[in-house]
Every structure is written in structure tokens, then in C-alpha cells.
Motif scaffolding. Structure first.
Motif, PDB file in Angstrom:
ATOM      1  N   LYS A 348       0.832  -1.203   0.000  1.00 27.10           N
ATOM      2  CA  LYS A 348       0.000   0.000   0.000  1.00 27.10           C
ATOM      3  C   LYS A 348       0.867   1.254   0.000  1.00 27.10           C
ATOM      4  O   LYS A 348       0.551   2.246  -0.666  1.00 27.10           O
ATOM      5  CB  LYS A 348      -0.933  -0.001   1.212  1.00 27.10           C
ATOM      6  N   ALA A 349       1.973   1.207   0.738  1.00 28.45           N
ATOM      7  CA  ALA A 349       2.844   2.378   0.814  1.00 28.45           C
ATOM      8  C   ALA A 349       3.410   2.746  -0.555  1.00 28.45           C
ATOM      9  O   ALA A 349       3.598   3.914  -0.861  1.00 28.45           O
ATOM     10  CB  ALA A 349       3.977   2.121   1.802  1.00 28.45           C
ATOM     11  N   PRO A 439      -2.505   1.376   6.099  1.00 33.56           N
ATOM     12  CA  PRO A 439      -1.113   1.169   5.702  1.00 33.56           C
ATOM     13  C   PRO A 439      -0.107   1.457   6.810  1.00 33.56           C
ATOM     14  O   PRO A 439       0.850   0.694   6.981  1.00 33.56           O
ATOM     15  CB  PRO A 439      -0.922   2.124   4.524  1.00 33.56           C
ATOM     16  N   VAL A 440      -0.331   2.536   7.572  1.00 36.88           N
ATOM     17  CA  VAL A 440       0.639   2.888   8.621  1.00 36.88           C
ATOM     18  C   VAL A 440       0.711   1.786   9.671  1.00 36.88           C
ATOM     19  O   VAL A 440       1.787   1.312  10.040  1.00 36.88           O
ATOM     20  CB  VAL A 440       0.259   4.232   9.281  1.00 36.88           C
ATOM     21  N   ILE A 443       2.304  -1.449   8.298  1.00 36.49           N
ATOM     22  CA  ILE A 443       3.762  -1.436   8.166  1.00 36.49           C
ATOM     23  C   ILE A 443       4.438  -1.632   9.518  1.00 36.49           C
ATOM     24  O   ILE A 443       5.480  -2.255   9.621  1.00 36.49           O
ATOM     25  CB  ILE A 443       4.225  -0.102   7.530  1.00 36.49           C
TER      26      ILE A 443
END
Ligand SMILES: Nc1ncnc2c1ncn2[C@@H]1O[C@H](COP(=O)(O)OP(=O)(O)O)[C@@H](O)[C@H]1O
Ligand SMILES: [Mg+2]
Lengths: 446, 227
Positions: A348-349, A439-440, A443
Motif C-alpha cells: 500500500k505504501a 497502511p501505517v 507497516i
């Protein structure tokens, strides 16, 4: 991103853990193989039974047998009417759509020859019997119209009778002795038992017949098969062996086989017989038929009904194993999503959208489904193939049922579609979970 | 090119509320190379995630290349990340089952680039970070510095306007760290990428034009070097 690319990526992901993949596949393989095997089996046996019955009885057949009679308010059981005659058969043969007619008179006898003896059924028949009932003669010849004319003392043996009495020896040209039980009035009161009380006695008449032919084996063997029979000219039976008369003194028959001129004419034939016979038997309006007209439809219906039940049961079993397989896929996909949370975050990043992640995981679960489906189809096919080598025939209800086992293309297509469907259904929830991840947080997941 | 206006980020609710960023205003011009420093927990990573469009602020405005990003949906943000932003993390964040070159190809999987073009660009990016000979290696066959260079190659492969690096040298020895910051410097000078680096290391920060000091979610002060 094109499809072959996505498939390749999906394959790499699911094949990363071989053992896990194999165990997950196993569930689907077993389920799909069960579907293929069970459906093919029920189909093969079902159609085999229909074929077997047609083969044993003859095709496009309608038959007439004596019905019940009601006399002074008492109704006797079906088969007890004594009104069906050879002349009725003759009349039926003149109806439209009737190809051939074969009247049969029938009695139980004891057959004796070469030191052996068995109980069997003796049937008085006409030459048409052979083609109507689709019998063929392996040895010698069938009963001819000349035999009927001269009321010859000849007989044709069913395969079972020939084997039981003569073994491997050739019966054609040999003599057999038949013992026929008859009931006569005893003038000297020598009868015994119940019959004796009413002034009747049983007597066993012995007659010698010359074997002129042997019928081809037809049934699955055994006493109840259509091969346990001895055929004689119907006229010989009526005059010399076992006279059977109607109350009016006509020659009586036990059954009349009627072959329709086509499968689609069977209903027509079935409908035109009753009015004819009612008229011939002088039945008044309101009086019940003293005969029954029947055909294979009922028998076949019963068979297909039980076969349907069998396939529902089979489908249920296969469905449960597929359900278990599907749960297996879902489980493994959920584990996989959790394990790869970080990977999802990284993707996603760098720009993966929801639909990219969704399709990635969906493709993986569909791949598992398809792979399991294909292997399952092959395994099921293999099982059907080996079974078809083992059982080409089976014996059911005294009939020789040819079992032609094969996997129909329809089954393959259905199995394939089902496995894709399971892949999608099992994968959709885990894939959505993956696609929705933040996403954050993904990760940072350890 | 980057305009932050009253950016506030709040994690949690009620008593558990954490004000990770508190009314941050700042701007970064195209072609700048800046560093962000500050104590642990001061909100540096939170700021980087917002700048990288990985997350949305609780309030405030963020305009990137003249486009207001706070109102965009997730898919649109993903597109911006893919096109305009290259991320480099402290712990590299490479996909372990893929080779170096495949990792570098990853961002291009999501913008319909043909396979051969993808591969060509990825190899070129590896060349720029000096890792052409490691293209077929898996991450676990590479040193930390090499892995971080692969991550940089992945960040720059699509020529993004901004490269964001959150403590890129934090896991590296000083020599490898020096190599990494040199690469950033070169990218900034030769190709004009805007680069923002979070670091605890003044030596690293001294390679940049400007240092933004953050404390308790606020910009404390800035240092500007005139080079
Ligand atoms: N996902 C989160 N949920 C709750 N609190 C968070 C989350 N991410 C960061 N924080 C908090 O926000 C503050 C700033 O964190 P961060 O930006 O990671 O700091 P830094 O990178 O400067 O060390 C810290 O107090 C941290 O605990
Ligand atoms: Mg941090």
C-alpha cells in the motif's frame, strides 16, 4: 498489472509454503473427487439399470395380464381373472401402432434330464415371443409356426435351465422330462389334504420334450433371472401339457406382451387396449376391468426415483466435504493475511489500491480452489476409470445391469465451476480484511 | 510544493488521546533537502506518514504540488504515493521472498507498466544506488546498507518528486549511513528530487539545507544552512 502476472505472483505466494498448500488442497481434492465419483457412479448405475431392464424385457413393451374380478361382492386379487385369451392377443395385434404381440401361457414345472432336475417356469409361446422379448438363440433354433401348427413336443431352454440340467453338454437334440402338476376331480376320493376334502386331487403329469434350442443368457443369473425358463409352443402347452381354459372354454393366457411400433407410441397402445378388451370380455359400464395394462414407465419411474434419492444423498456427502475444504481455504487465507500484514502495508505504501490487494488475495484463494479442483477431477476420474475396469456389470434384482461408468463433460464443468466458486467464497472475506488494512499500522505490524 | 497548515494529528480518544502533531505549519520548496530532528516520540514519524499520504491529519490542510490532499479518498492517495512519493523506512521494509530487482519493481506493478519496461527501470534504479550486481539477490543475502540502498532504488524508481526517509540510517553503522546520505545528496543535487530525512544524527543532518526541530508535536525551531 495483467492477469498472467497476477496469477504468477499468486502462485509464488501460495507455493511459498508447500506443506501448507498440500494440506489445504487435500480438502478440496477430496471434495471434488467425491463429487465426480459419486455423480458418475449414480449416473452410470442408473442408466445401466434402465438399459439392463430394457435389455431383459425388450424395448417399447406394453403388457396385459389378468386383473381382479368381483363376483357377488367379493373382489379377488389381481391376476385371478380367467378371461384373457389367445384370441384377445390376436385382436390386439390388429390395433394401430402395435408392431407385434406375444401371448404367453405359463405354469410351474419340474424339468428332468441327464439325472438332474430343477423347478422352473414353463411358458407356452409363439414365434413372435423371441423378437418381442428380444431373446436370441445361441444354439439350435427357436419355436416356429410349424411347431405351433403340429403342436410338436419340443422345447427351448433358458440359459440357466440348460446349464443346471446339462452342464457344459450340448442340450440340443436331447430329451427332457417335464413334470406338470395338475388338479383333477378325484372320483375315488383318494385326494389328500384340503384338496381331498373338496373332492380334488393333484397329479403330476410327466411329458417328454425334445430340446430344439437354447436361449442366450440374458439376466444376471440365478433362479429369479429371465434365464430360468423353458419355452414350448403355446398350442402344445394348451393341448398336451397344461390346458388352461376360460370359463367359456377358450384357451387362456397368463400374459400378452405387446410391442409398440415406437417408443412414442407406447402411450397410444396402452390407451387403445382397454376399450378393445372390455368389449371382447362383454364388460358393462361401471364394471371394473378384468385385466391390467402395464408398461415399463412405472418400473423405470421407481428406479429413477430411487436413483434420484441416491444422487441427492451423494451430493449431500460431497457437499459436506466441499464445505470442509472451503473452510480450510478460508482458514489458511486468514492466517496468510495476518502473517503478511506487513507486506500488505508495504504494498500500500508504494501505491497498491484496495482493489489490488483484494484481487491479490482473491486470486490466491481461487488458485487454491482451481488447483484442488483440477487435481480432484483427475483423482475422481481415475477412481471412476479404475472402478469401470473392475465392474462392467452388476447383478441387481435378478437382472444383469451393464455399468458403463464414465465422467461426463457436464460433471467436469460443474466440478470446475464449484471449485472456482469455493475459492471465491472462501477468499472474499480474508481478501476484504487485507484490503481494508490501514497502511501505517500494517507497516508497523511485527 | 509542500504546504502544511495547522496540521494536527490525534491518536486515540478521550483519556487515551495522544496529540502526536499539534498545529504544525511549514512549507518545503521543490528541490530542497531538509532534515527533521527531535526526541523520540516527538511526532517525526507521524509527520512523515502525513507527508507521504499514508495517513490523514485529524485537522489542518496539506497541499502537495498545489493539490489539497486531505479531502482525497484512499485510492486517490494510493495513486499519489505511487506517482509522487518515494518512501524509505528505518527497517528497509523489503518483501523477503522477492529478489532485489523484484522489490524495486514493486511500485510499478500498480501503474500498468509493461513487464519489460518495469524490469529495465528497476535495473537502472539499482545501478544508480550501485547495486547492479546484487539484482538477483534476496534481501536476506544483502547487508543492512545494501538493503537500504535497494529500498532507496525502490523509492526513486518512478522518479517521484519527493523522497521521504524516516531514520534511514538508524539501523546502519556510520560508514553505511554515510553512503546512504551521500546517495540522497546526489539525488538531490543531480536530479533535483526533494528529499526529507528524519534523523537523530547531526552529522547526517549536516548534509541537508535545513533542519526542522520538532518537540512534543510542534515545530520548535529551524536551522537553515546557506551552502
Ligand atoms: N498508531 C498510533 N496510535 C497511538 N499513538 C501513536 C500511534 N503512532 C504514534 N503514536 C504516538 O504519537 C506520538 C508520536 O509518535 P511518532 O510520530 O512515532 O514519534 P517519533 O517518530 O518522533 O518517535 C508518540 O507518543 C506515539 O506514542
Ligand atoms: Mg519515528
Amino acid at each position: 498489472m495483467n492477469l498472467s502476472n497476477e496469477l504468477w505472483i499468486g502462485w509464488r505466494a501460495i507455493s511459498a509454503n508447500k506443506m501448507r498448500l498440500i494440506l489445504t488442497l487435500l480438502g478440496i481434492i477430496i471434495g471434488i473427487a467425491a463429487v465426480v465419483l459419486l455423480v458418475s457412479l449414480t449416473e452410470g448405475i442408473g442408466s445401466g439399470m434402465v438399459d439392463g431392464i430394457e435389455e431383459a424385457v425388450g424395448s417399447n413393451l406394453v403388457w396385459v395380464y389378468p386383473g381382479a374380478i368381483t363376483e357377488r361382492g367379493v373382489t379377488t386379487r389381481v391376476g385371478s381373472a380367467k378371461t384373457l385369451t389367445i384370441d384377445d392377443a390376436e385382436a390386439i395385434s390388429n390395433l394401430p401402432y402395435v408392431a407385434e404381440v406375444a401371448p404367453v401361457s405359463q405354469t410351474s414345472v419340474q424339468v428332468n434330464a441327464a439325472g438332474n432336475n430343477i423347478y422352473t417356469t414353463m411358458q407356452g409361446v409363439t414365434p413372435e415371443f423371441r423378437s418381442v422379448r428380444s431373446f436370441s438363440v445361441t444354439d439350435g433354433r427357436f419355436i416356429s409356426s410349424y411347431d405351433l401348427e403340429v403342436k410338436d413336443k419340443v422345447c427351448v431352454l433358458g440359459d440357466y435351465v440348460a446349464k443346471e440340467v446339462f452342464g457344459d453338454a450340448d442340450p440340443v437334440g436331447e430329451m427332457v422330462r417335464v413334470g406338470i402338476q395338475t388338479i383333477t376331480t378325484s372320483k375315488d376320493g383318494s385326494g389328500s389334504g384340503v384338496l381331498g376334502l373338496v373332492g380334488l386331487k393333484t397329479e403330476v403329469k410327466s411329458r417328454h420334450l425334445k430340446v430344439i434350442g437354447v436361449l442366450e443368457k440374458k439376466g444376471g443369473g440365478g433362479e429369479n433371472s429371465p434365464d430360468n425358463v423353458i419355452l414350448v409352443p403355446i398350442t402344445t402347452m394348451a393341448s398336451r401339457l397344461k390346458p388352461m381354459r376360460t370359463p367359456k372354454g377358450e384357451d387362456r393366457v397368463s400374459i400378452i406382451w405387446v410391442e409398440a411400433s415406437g417408443r412414442d407410441k407406447m402411450d397410444a397402445v396402452k390407451e387403445e387396449i382397454p376399450p378393445l378388451l372390455r368389449e371382447r370380455h362383454y364388460l358393462r359400464e361401471g364394471e371394473d376391468d378384468d385385466f391390467v395394462v402395464d408398461n415399463m414407465a412405472q418400473v423405470l419411474d421407481t428406479i429413477s426415483q430411487s436413483m434420484e434419492m441416491l444422487s441427492v444423498l451423494a451430493g449431500f456427502i460431497a457437499g459436506i466435504s466441499l464445505l470442509v475444504g472451503g473452510i480450510g481455504i478460508m482458514n489458511i487465507m486468514l492466517v496468510s493475511v495476518t502473517e503478511r500484514t506487513r507486506e500488505i502495508g508495504i504494498r500500500k505504501a508504494v501505491g497498491a489500491k484496495r482493489k489490488n490487494i483484494l484481487s491479490q488475495f482473491l486470486i490466491e484463494s481461487v488458485l487454491i480452489g482451481v488447483l484442488g479442483g483440477i487435481i480432484g477431477i483427475i483423482v475422481g476420474w481415475g477412481a471412476v476409470f479404475s472402478l469401470s475396469k473392475l465392474f462392467s456389470h452388476t447383478n441387481m434384482m435378478g437382472l444383469d445391469v451393464p455399468v458403463t461408468l464414465s465422467v461426463s463433460p457436464v460433471v467436469i464443468v460443474i466440478a470446475f465451476v464449484v471449485s472456482v466458486g469455493i475459492g471465491i467464497i472462501a477468499g472474499i472475506y480474508p481478501a476484504f480484511r487485507a484490503a481494508r488494512l490501514n497502511p501505517v499500522e500494517a507497516i508497523r505490524y511485527e | 510544493m509542500i504546504e502544511l497548515n495547522g496540521i494536527t494529528k490525534i491518536y486515540g480518544k478521550g483519556d487515551a488521546e495522544v496529540r502526536a502533531l499539534d498545529n504544525v505549519n511549514c512549507s518545503v520548496k521543490e528541490g530542497e533537502m531538509i532534515s527533521i530532528m527531535g526526541p523520540s516520540g516527538s511526532g517525526k514519524s507521524t509527520l512523515m506518514n502525513l507527508l507521504g499520504c499514508l495517513d490523514k491529519p485529524s485537522s489542518g490542510n496539506y497541499s502537495l504540488d498545489g493539490m489539497e490532499t486531505t479531502t482525497l479518498n484512499d485510492d486517490k492517495l494510493a495513486e499519489i504515493r505511487n506517482e509522487k512519493i518515494g518512501f524509505v523506512f528505518q527497517n528497509y521494509n523489503l518483501l523477503p521472498r522477492m529478489t532485489a530487482v523484484e522489490n524495486v519493481e514493486l511500485p510499478m506493478l500498480y501503474n500498468n507498466m509493461p513487464r519489460s519496461e518495469r524490469h529495465r527501470l528497476a535495473l537502472h534504479a539499482l545501478e544508480r544506488v550501485g547495486l547492479s550486481d546484487r539484482a538477483k539477490h534476496a534481501p536476506n543475502e544483502l547487508s543492512g546498507g545494501e538493503q537500504q540502498r535497494v529500498a532507496i532504488a525502490r523509492a526513486l524508481v518512478q522518479n517521484p518528486s519527493i523522497i521521504l526517509a524516516d531514520e534511514p540510517t538508524g539501523n546502519l553503522d556510520s560508514k553505511s549511513g554515510e553512503e546512504i546520505i551521500n546517495i540522497f545528496e546526489e539525488l538531490n543535487k543531480k536530479e533535483g528530487h526533494t528529499i526529507i530525512v528524519v534523523t537523530h544524527d547531526r552529522e547526517i543532518a549536516s548534509h541537508t539545507n535545513r533542519i526542522i526541530h520538532i518537540k512534543d508535536g510542534k515545530i520548535d525551531h529551524e536551522e537553515v544552512f546557506s551552502k
